[in-house]
Design a protein around this motif. Structure first.
Motif, PDB file in Angstrom:
ATOM      1  N   LYS A 172      -1.535  -0.049 -10.434  1.00  0.00           N
ATOM      2  CA  LYS A 172      -0.691   0.612  -9.418  1.00  0.00           C
ATOM      3  C   LYS A 172      -1.318   1.902  -8.888  1.00  0.00           C
ATOM      4  N   ALA A 176      -1.803   2.926  -5.035  1.00  0.00           N
ATOM      5  CA  ALA A 176      -1.229   4.179  -4.526  1.00  0.00           C
ATOM      6  C   ALA A 176      -2.283   5.031  -3.819  1.00  0.00           C
ATOM      7  N   ASP A 194       6.554  -6.118  -6.297  1.00  0.00           N
ATOM      8  CA  ASP A 194       7.075  -5.828  -4.962  1.00  0.00           C
ATOM      9  C   ASP A 194       5.985  -6.075  -3.912  1.00  0.00           C
ATOM     10  N   ARG A 196       5.946  -5.433  -0.899  1.00  0.00           N
ATOM     11  CA  ARG A 196       5.924  -4.400   0.154  1.00  0.00           C
ATOM     12  C   ARG A 196       4.956  -3.259  -0.153  1.00  0.00           C
ATOM     13  N   THR A 197       4.402  -3.260  -1.369  1.00  0.00           N
ATOM     14  CA  THR A 197       3.497  -2.164  -1.751  1.00  0.00           C
ATOM     15  C   THR A 197       2.087  -2.342  -1.206  1.00  0.00           C
TER      16      THR A 197
END
Length: 241
Positions: A172, A176, A194, A196-197
């Protein structure tokens, strides 16, 4: 030429097996075909369609001279991703994602320069000429340690054009950092994640080795197509000169 993804191959690789229904992410609803017992089954027609879109994006970025940063610090996917990097010459992170690997280029870039400098000194014989065997051994240990951390990105020019990430939850921090820099991300998205990330989500089992290897093979094709496109464009540019 666009790359065609075969849903049958995805099925054979086990790409359709999601996680337990109790662990699902509601945003994955459009990509879930059905339930088998307490396990969600991914709709592989959508996987194939979305993978084709992602592959086209990779081909385009590579054709423009960009690099694909391949990321998987997840143990079961490391070998497949590292092999993909070797075959395509793309930068890779498989051991540990260091904070700032994309967003703090001053620090990371400095460490990579130091690694390259020490490798040059070792290769030229400078270290052997100046230092004792024990000291040279310590230099070698430092080089090995830095290669574990930075070896996969030491030939990365500036920031990558696009990322490929196997597991968005496991990596992650990479996702990010890419988002902060507006770097598009292609990623496998299992039923507990998810979509949408990332920019190009690919609904897929992110644990099955065969599925990961199959997707890596498609990505290899996309990278090679981008490189081939880059080569064929050069003669055309010369004609117009």
């Amino acid at each position: 030429m666009s790359i065609q993804v075969d849903p049958k191959k995805l099925l054979e690789a086990g790409a359709h097996f999601g996680h337990k229904t109790s662990r699902w992410h509601p945003a994955m609803r459009p990509f879930i075909h059905s339930k088998r017992g307490d396990t969600h089954i991914i709709d592989l027609t959508k996987t194939a369609d979305m993978l084709e879109v992602a592959l086209a994006a990779i081909t385009e970025k590579v054709s423009q001279g960009g690099q694909v940063l391949l990321v998987s610090t997840k143990r079961q996917a490391r070998d497949a991703v590292e092999e993909l990097a070797k075959e395509t010459g793309m930068p890779v992170v498989v051991n540990r994602w260091l904070g700032g690997m994309l967003t703090n280029q001053n620090t990371i870039g400095g460490r990579v320069k130091h690694l390259k400098k020490q490798e040059e000194r070792k290769a030229s014989g400078e270290l052997n000429a100046k230092y004792s065997k024990l000291e040279v051994q310590r230099f070698q240990e430092e080089i090995d340690e830095m290669n574990t951390l930075y070896g996969g990105i030491k030939d990365m020019h500036a920031k990558p054009a696009i990322l490929f990430v196997v597991d968005v939850q496991h990596d992650k921090n990479a996702v990010a950092e890419a988002a902060k820099l507006n770097i598009p991300v292609v990623a496998l998205i299992d039923t507990n994640a998810d979509p949408r990330t990332v920019t190009y989500p690919v609904p897929c089992n992110d644990d099955a080795l065969k599925a990961i290897e199959l997707v890596c093979d498609y990505i290899k094709q996309a990278i090679e197509a981008g490189k081939a496109s880059r080569k064929t464009e050069k003669p055309e540019a010369k004609k117009g000169e």
